[in-house]
Motif scaffolding. Structure first.
Motif, PDB file in Angstrom:
ATOM      1  N   ASP A  65       0.759  -1.120  -0.026  1.00 18.87           N
ATOM      2  CA  ASP A  65       0.086   0.153   0.133  1.00 18.87           C
ATOM      3  C   ASP A  65       0.905   1.117   0.157  1.00 18.87           C
ATOM      4  O   ASP A  65       1.576   1.484   0.992  1.00 18.87           O
ATOM      5  CB  ASP A  65      -0.880   0.092   1.125  1.00 18.87           C
ATOM      6  CG  ASP A  65      -1.863   1.106   1.562  1.00 18.87           C
ATOM      7  OD1 ASP A  65      -1.855   2.118   0.479  1.00 18.87           O
ATOM      8  OD2 ASP A  65      -2.602   1.419   2.368  1.00 18.87           O
ATOM      9  N   LEU A  66       0.846   1.978  -1.317  1.00 19.73           N
ATOM     10  CA  LEU A  66       1.696   3.041  -1.189  1.00 19.73           C
ATOM     11  C   LEU A  66       0.768   4.374  -1.208  1.00 19.73           C
ATOM     12  O   LEU A  66       1.300   5.533  -1.299  1.00 19.73           O
ATOM     13  CB  LEU A  66       2.511   3.154  -2.645  1.00 19.73           C
ATOM     14  CG  LEU A  66       3.285   2.145  -3.174  1.00 19.73           C
ATOM     15  CD1 LEU A  66       3.868   1.983  -4.210  1.00 19.73           C
ATOM     16  CD2 LEU A  66       4.356   1.722  -2.047  1.00 19.73           C
ATOM     17  N   CYS A  67      -0.306   4.366  -0.589  1.00 18.75           N
ATOM     18  CA  CYS A  67      -1.487   5.525  -0.600  1.00 18.75           C
ATOM     19  C   CYS A  67      -1.085   6.180   0.512  1.00 18.75           C
ATOM     20  O   CYS A  67      -1.500   7.530   0.113  1.00 18.75           O
ATOM     21  CB  CYS A  67      -2.905   4.717  -0.739  1.00 18.75           C
ATOM     22  SG  CYS A  67      -3.266   3.797  -2.033  1.00 18.75           S
ATOM     23  N   SER A  72      -7.407   3.543   2.636  1.00 16.43           N
ATOM     24  CA  SER A  72      -6.906   2.210   1.840  1.00 16.43           C
ATOM     25  C   SER A  72      -6.445   1.212   2.678  1.00 16.43           C
ATOM     26  O   SER A  72      -6.533  -0.044   2.533  1.00 16.43           O
ATOM     27  CB  SER A  72      -5.533   2.434   0.918  1.00 16.43           C
ATOM     28  OG  SER A  72      -4.517   2.922   1.637  1.00 16.43           O
ATOM     29  N   ARG A  92       5.636   6.594   1.168  1.00 20.77           N
ATOM     30  CA  ARG A  92       6.069   7.270  -0.172  1.00 20.77           C
ATOM     31  C   ARG A  92       7.580   7.317  -0.374  1.00 20.77           C
ATOM     32  O   ARG A  92       8.071   7.072  -1.416  1.00 20.77           O
ATOM     33  CB  ARG A  92       5.230   8.290  -0.634  1.00 20.77           C
ATOM     34  CG  ARG A  92       3.885   8.060  -0.924  1.00 20.77           C
ATOM     35  CD  ARG A  92       3.220   9.216  -1.868  1.00 20.77           C
ATOM     36  NE  ARG A  92       1.897   8.845  -2.241  1.00 20.77           N
ATOM     37  CZ  ARG A  92       1.473   8.388  -3.503  1.00 20.77           C
ATOM     38  NH1 ARG A  92       2.305   8.158  -4.288  1.00 20.77           N
ATOM     39  NH2 ARG A  92       0.182   7.853  -3.433  1.00 20.77           N
ATOM     40  N   ARG A  95       9.359   3.864  -1.287  1.00 18.06           N
ATOM     41  CA  ARG A  95       8.856   3.190  -2.170  1.00 18.06           C
ATOM     42  C   ARG A  95       9.802   2.695  -3.129  1.00 18.06           C
ATOM     43  O   ARG A  95       9.568   1.612  -3.834  1.00 18.06           O
ATOM     44  CB  ARG A  95       7.525   3.709  -3.000  1.00 18.06           C
ATOM     45  CG  ARG A  95       8.018   4.813  -3.775  1.00 18.06           C
ATOM     46  CD  ARG A  95       6.797   5.806  -4.506  1.00 18.06           C
ATOM     47  NE  ARG A  95       7.150   6.681  -5.165  1.00 18.06           N
ATOM     48  CZ  ARG A  95       6.451   7.882  -5.422  1.00 18.06           C
ATOM     49  NH1 ARG A  95       5.059   7.852  -5.090  1.00 18.06           N
ATOM     50  NH2 ARG A  95       6.856   9.058  -5.781  1.00 18.06           N
ATOM     51  N   ALA A 107       1.056  -3.399  -6.309  1.00 15.45           N
ATOM     52  CA  ALA A 107       1.258  -2.136  -5.482  1.00 15.45           C
ATOM     53  C   ALA A 107       0.163  -1.114  -5.568  1.00 15.45           C
ATOM     54  O   ALA A 107      -0.080  -0.874  -6.926  1.00 15.45           O
ATOM     55  CB  ALA A 107       2.749  -1.412  -5.578  1.00 15.45           C
ATOM     56  N   THR A 109      -1.457   2.296  -5.683  1.00 15.95           N
ATOM     57  CA  THR A 109      -0.930   3.704  -5.360  1.00 15.95           C
ATOM     58  C   THR A 109      -2.165   4.855  -5.231  1.00 15.95           C
ATOM     59  O   THR A 109      -1.785   6.007  -5.019  1.00 15.95           O
ATOM     60  CB  THR A 109      -0.028   4.312  -6.840  1.00 15.95           C
ATOM     61  OG1 THR A 109      -1.118   3.969  -7.776  1.00 15.95           O
ATOM     62  CG2 THR A 109       0.950   3.330  -6.964  1.00 15.95           C
ATOM     63  N   ASP A 110      -3.381   4.371  -5.332  1.00 14.92           N
ATOM     64  CA  ASP A 110      -4.460   5.127  -5.339  1.00 14.92           C
ATOM     65  C   ASP A 110      -5.608   4.284  -4.574  1.00 14.92           C
ATOM     66  O   ASP A 110      -5.821   3.573  -5.025  1.00 14.92           O
ATOM     67  CB  ASP A 110      -4.690   5.806  -6.529  1.00 14.92           C
ATOM     68  CG  ASP A 110      -5.986   6.687  -6.513  1.00 14.92           C
ATOM     69  OD1 ASP A 110      -6.993   6.804  -5.631  1.00 14.92           O
ATOM     70  OD2 ASP A 110      -6.055   7.766  -7.328  1.00 14.92           O
TER      71      ASP A 110
END
Length: 134
Positions: A65-67, A72, A92, A95, A107, A109-110
């Motif tokens: 989870d890069l959000c 998320s 972030r 990442r 991954a 991203t949103d």
């Protein structure tokens, strides 16, 4: 010795109260005890989720989870449970660690992806298609 990278906890110290405390801090997600690269999802997020009695194959070994968004957290935990795939939140600014991964991963991203169930349901097929194309 304690290693918390990605919460793959390794501990070794016979009769060491400090090692035990470090492991407890990791499990309880105590501030400052975790690596800056990986963040676990707290129990307060997953404790109230309804998990299905079945699972689905995802086609990846890990999920990231890069959000950096609370929006998320719950869907990532649910999808992780649903697909029996470990999920990690990564800030972030860390990442780039994904470039060194030797495992297949998804991954996110949103967090808006979780509003489109057919899109998330299509990920295993997309991964399988990439495998077929080589």
């Amino acid at each position: 010795f304690v290693d918390a990278e990605g919460l793959r906890i390794v501990g070794s110290a016979p009769k060491s109260g400090q090692c035990l405390q470090k492991i407890r801090d990791l499990i309880m997600l105590k501030q400052g005890s975790l690596s800056a690269r990986f963040i676990g999802f707290p129990d307060s997020v997953g404790a109230y989720l309804d998990f299905p009695d079945w699972t689905r194959f995802l086609g990846a070994e890990e999920m990231f989870d890069l959000c950096a968004s609370p929006a998320s957290d719950r869907p990532m935990i649910s999808w992780s449970y649903d697909s029996m795939t470990p999920a990690y939140a990564i800030p972030r600014d860390h990442r780039n660690v994904l470039k060194t991964s030797e495992k297949r991963f998804v991954a996110i991203t949103d967090p808006d992806i979780f509003h489109y169930k057919t899109l998330t349901d299509g990920v295993p097929g997309f991964i399988a298609e990439m495998d077929r194309q080589g």
